[in-house]
Design a protein around this motif. Sequence first.
Motif, PDB file in Angstrom:
ATOM      1  N   PHE A   1       0.828  -1.204   0.000  1.00  0.00           N
ATOM      2  CA  PHE A   1       0.000   0.000   0.000  1.00  0.00           C
ATOM      3  C   PHE A   1       0.866   1.259   0.000  1.00  0.00           C
ATOM      4  O   PHE A   1       0.588   2.221  -0.729  1.00  0.00           O
TER       5      PHE A   1
ATOM      6  N   SER B   1       1.319   3.958  -2.968  1.00  0.00           N
ATOM      7  CA  SER B   1       0.953   5.348  -2.689  1.00  0.00           C
ATOM      8  C   SER B   1       1.996   6.307  -3.233  1.00  0.00           C
ATOM      9  O   SER B   1       1.676   7.429  -3.616  1.00  0.00           O
TER      10      SER B   1
ATOM     11  N   PHE C   1       0.520   1.470   6.630  1.00  0.00           N
ATOM     12  CA  PHE C   1      -0.796   1.860   6.106  1.00  0.00           C
ATOM     13  C   PHE C   1      -1.069   3.334   6.377  1.00  0.00           C
ATOM     14  O   PHE C   1      -1.575   4.053   5.507  1.00  0.00           O
TER      15      PHE C   1
END
Length: 172
Positions: free
Chosen positions: A70, A74, A111
């Motif tokens: 993730f 990103s 995260f």
Amino acid sequence: PVQLYYTDVLADLLRGGGTYSAYFRTNSHSPVYCFFNYALLLLNQVFSPLTSERVLVCLYVVAFSLGVWFLVRSVERQNDWLPFFLLPFAFHSYLYLGIYNFSFGIAALLFAMGVWLRSTPGWTWKASLLWLALVAVLCAMHPLTLAFLGLFISGHMAAIFVGACRAAEGGI
């Protein structure tokens, strides 16, 4: 084994009796570092204590892997291979020492950093709620991960500020 002992003590105290209630008492039901003990307590309802600990360690590896994926996505959406090279970092010495709250905190930190990077240009209410939930989870895991998150946010905001200053100088 010490984590299993703490969970056994916590289970007795939450039931309001048992072997350990004469020796221990709870000051709060949500102290710092409580995530792993409550997760282990929940899994102990289904599995044996050793199996519960193994399941949680496996869940950590999965959470770390997804967190790395993730965060990397990103930063750069087309980067599909870098998360595979970062997977060995999931197996660090703190995991082997049984410091599971810190390990899960690092997975949640990945995260949180990814949510910050994706949401910084324009925060929505969904992103804000997800951000607050991740910060609350980090509070239950390990305070050092909150410090790492603060350093990351400070560095990111400083980089944005320096970039804006350089853009303003170039435009004059």
